[in-house]
Design an enzyme around this catalytic site. Structure first.
Site, PDB file in Angstrom:
ATOM      1  N   LYS A 114       0.851  -1.203   0.000  1.00 48.18           N
ATOM      2  CA  LYS A 114       0.000   0.000   0.000  1.00 48.18           C
ATOM      3  C   LYS A 114       0.881   1.246   0.000  1.00 48.18           C
ATOM      4  CE  LYS A 114      -3.932   2.100   2.488  1.00 48.18           C
ATOM      5  NZ  LYS A 114      -4.918   1.961   3.566  1.00 48.18           N
ATOM      6  N   SER A 148     -10.411   0.117   6.845  1.00 52.13           N
ATOM      7  CA  SER A 148      -9.781   0.135   5.514  1.00 52.13           C
ATOM      8  C   SER A 148      -9.110  -1.143   5.065  1.00 52.13           C
ATOM      9  CB  SER A 148      -8.762   1.257   5.445  1.00 52.13           C
ATOM     10  OG  SER A 148      -9.420   2.461   5.213  1.00 52.13           O
ATOM     11  N   SER A 181      -9.999   2.395   2.552  1.00 48.03           N
ATOM     12  CA  SER A 181      -9.031   3.056   1.712  1.00 48.03           C
ATOM     13  C   SER A 181      -8.088   2.121   0.967  1.00 48.03           C
ATOM     14  CB  SER A 181      -8.205   4.027   2.552  1.00 48.03           C
ATOM     15  OG  SER A 181      -7.427   3.333   3.515  1.00 48.03           O
TER      16      SER A 181
HETATM   17  N1  GLN Z   1     -13.445   4.770   5.757  1.00 46.23           N
HETATM   18  C1  GLN Z   1     -12.865   5.258   6.985  1.00 46.23           C
HETATM   19  C2  GLN Z   1     -12.483   6.695   6.841  1.00 46.23           C
HETATM   20  O1  GLN Z   1     -12.738   7.231   5.832  1.00 46.23           O
HETATM   21  C3  GLN Z   1     -11.719   4.404   7.398  1.00 46.23           C
HETATM   22  C4  GLN Z   1     -10.474   4.668   6.663  1.00 46.23           C
HETATM   23  C5  GLN Z   1      -9.343   3.833   7.125  1.00 46.23           C
HETATM   24  O2  GLN Z   1      -9.533   2.843   7.838  1.00 46.23           O
HETATM   25  N2  GLN Z   1      -8.144   4.269   6.796  1.00 46.23           N
HETATM   26  O3  GLN Z   1     -11.944   7.294   7.703  1.00 46.23           O
END
Ligand code: GLN
Length: 520
Positions: free
Chosen positions: A108, A212, A188
């Site tokens: 990532k 995410s 994400s």
């Molecule tokens: N979807 C969540 C957010 O937008 C979690 C994102 C994540 O876990 N990095 O904050």
């Protein structure tokens, strides 16, 4: 339809090398090597059925032909990958093979990788190329793994659909039956999930602040685990919300997830929140079964408007676990309804502090202004995307004097209540079972115009982050549109073993071997 491809190949390879006749019985094309699970690929390497160079070349070729459509990788490093593969083959030839020797992985884009551009998919990091390596990726290279490149993600990991990436979103390899509309791979870690589901790496690193890892895994028929907060070092991971961020993998199977998590986690003095604990051999937990385990079903996770199919899947999961000898217990986590609002205060607050460092002076892009303030303002206005700016404004607001007590402090208190809820139920049960997400993968644009709708996606996943607990998503069914759905297992702090045990049992019961039909 989509089923079976992956597994059949797995068995072919297994049968072939177990019978020690890999080369003559197999007309296995090199591109088929990419369909192996991580565990099967390591077995193939060990039995010399193929070399790491051959395996790596197969991935390099696949990425070259597919990435233009899938957009899972934002940087590819084929030369580096092949050099690492050759070094791995040399180690194996000398009988010095390491735990992940020769296994090609995707990383990532929020893990700093020495000499390889790392931008967390934000314009503001420009062409930033780290001079050091994150602890998690270093651990993987120290175990002999091969780096294929950097994977797409939401900008600074803020999002649930990967639509906020500076490089545009990746495509989910899954599409609804009879439709060619592109769907989100989740976020994400959308690039990580898309790459694993489309066989563009054996496994990938991801990160989870509010879901995410688990949500993209659920959207792509893959496995994703967020370990206990502090298990994996945050050193060299681009920070979003430091008290919630945690590294973990996305993989094809629960066994692969156990192996990857073992190798990613370590105690690290460079991260003050890293836990000084040993990393267990989680591989040994995957096939232990659930006989005698007590599994809690939290009633608050039954939310209004949840599709019947998600409810049915949850019931199916309960039935499977019962049939395999687990005891099912209804439990209550009364503060669950405050989790999402608390998360969307704590996470932006921490982000507004963490992202203050991007001012055009030290990293990446700079927009020169008339004076210092003008340079800051110009750089941040053009370098941060809309969602990141929204979070920074929310975060700055909830931390400002006058509002701090009403929002931030109160959210922290709610966080403690949520943790206490879990601590109470974990006196009675070994793990909790919930759906991973309230829906299957949605289309691009479907939620993009409405941030609150997008935030609702995280309703089942943020609680584990707020409480620092391990959570795993395992693919368990295909919905009526032909899309994968995931079940989530949440464990006690430091009890990833229970997560792997229950997830392993669910994987076996579900017999989920579906792969997306190849259209890319
Ligand atoms: N979807 C969540 C957010 O937008 C979690 C994102 C994540 O876990 N990095 O904050």
């Amino acid at each position: 339809m989509h089923r079976e491809r992956g597994l059949i190949l797995h068995f072919e390879v297994k049968a072939a090398y177990e019978g020690d006749c890999f080369s003559d019985s197999m007309d296995l094309r090199m591109s088929d090597l990419t369909k192996l699970t991580l565990t099967a690929a390591l077995e193939g390497l060990e039995s010399k059925a193929f070399s790491s160079r051959e395996l790596t070349q197969a991935f390099v070729d696949q990425i070259e032909t597919s990435n233009g459509v899938l957009n899972a990788y934002v940087v590819t490093t084929p030369d580096k990958a092949l050099a690492m593969a050759d070094a791995s083959d040399a180690r194996r030839a000398n009988g010095e093979a390491l735990a992940l020797d020769g296994a090609p992985l995707g990383i990532k884009d929020l893990y700093c990788t020495k000499g390889v551009r790392t931008t967390a998919c934000s314009e503001i990091l420009g062409e930033f190329t780290p001079t050091y390596e994150s602890t998690v990726t270093q651990n993987l290279w120290d175990a002999g793994a091969v780096m294929l490149g950097k994977l797409n993600m939401d900008e600074f990991a803020m999002g649930s659909s990967n639509e906020t990436s500076r490089f545009g979103p990746p495509a989910n390899p899954w599409r609804r039956d009879g439709s060619n509309q592109k769907l989100t791979a989740g976020g994400s870690s959308g690039g990580s999930a898309a790459a694993v589901a489309a066989d563009l790496c054996l496994a990938a690193t991801a990160s989870d602040t509010g879901g995410s890892i688990r949500q993209p895994a659920a959207f792509t028929g893959t496995v994703g685990i967020k370990p206990t907060y502090g298990r994996a070092s945050r050193y060299g991971m681009v920070a979003f919300a430091s008290s919630l961020d945690q590294a973990g993998p996305i993989t094809k199977t629960v066994a692969d997830a156990a192996l990857m998590t073992e190798l990613m986690c370590s105690h690290d003095e460079k991260d003050s929140t890293s836990l000084p604990v040993e990393t267990p051999r989680w591989r040994d937990d995957v096939h232990k079964g659930v006989k005698g385990m007590k599994i809690g079903i939290p009633k608050e996770y039954r939310v209004d408007g949840m599709p019947q199919e998600i409810e049915d899947l949850w019931q199916q999961g309960i039935t499977w676990l019962k049939e395999m000898g687990a005891e099912i217990v209804d439990v209550t986590l009364p503060h669950t309804k405050y989790a999402l609002p608390a998360y969307y205060i704590v996470a932006p607050a921490e982000a507004s502090s963490n992202l203050a460092r991007y001012d055009g002076m030290r990293y990446g892009a700079r927009v020169q202004g008339g004076d210092l303030t003008g340079t800051y303002e110009g750089t941040r206005a053009s370098g941060f995307g809309e969602e990141v700016q929204r979070r920074l404004m929310i975060g700055t607001y909830v931390l400002s004097s006058g509002y701090y007590d009403a929002y931030y402090l109160r959210a922290q208190k709610v966080r403690t209540k949520i943790l206490q809820d879990f601590q109470t139920v974990f006196q009675d049960v070994d793990a909790l079972l919930t759906p991973t997400c309230p829906s299957a993968a949605f289309a691009y644009g479907e939620n993009a115009g409405d941030p609150v709708q997008m935030y609702l996606n995280d309703i089942f996943t943020v609680t584990a982050n707020l409480a620092g607990l391990p959570g795993i998503s395992v693919p368990a069914a295909i919905d009526s549109n032909g899309l994968p759905l995931g079940l989530q297992v949440i464990g006690k702090a430091l009890d990833e073993s229970a997560c792997f045990q229950v997830a392993g049992a669910l994987e076996e019961a579900a017999g989920f071997v579906a792969k997306p039909e190849k259209w890319w």
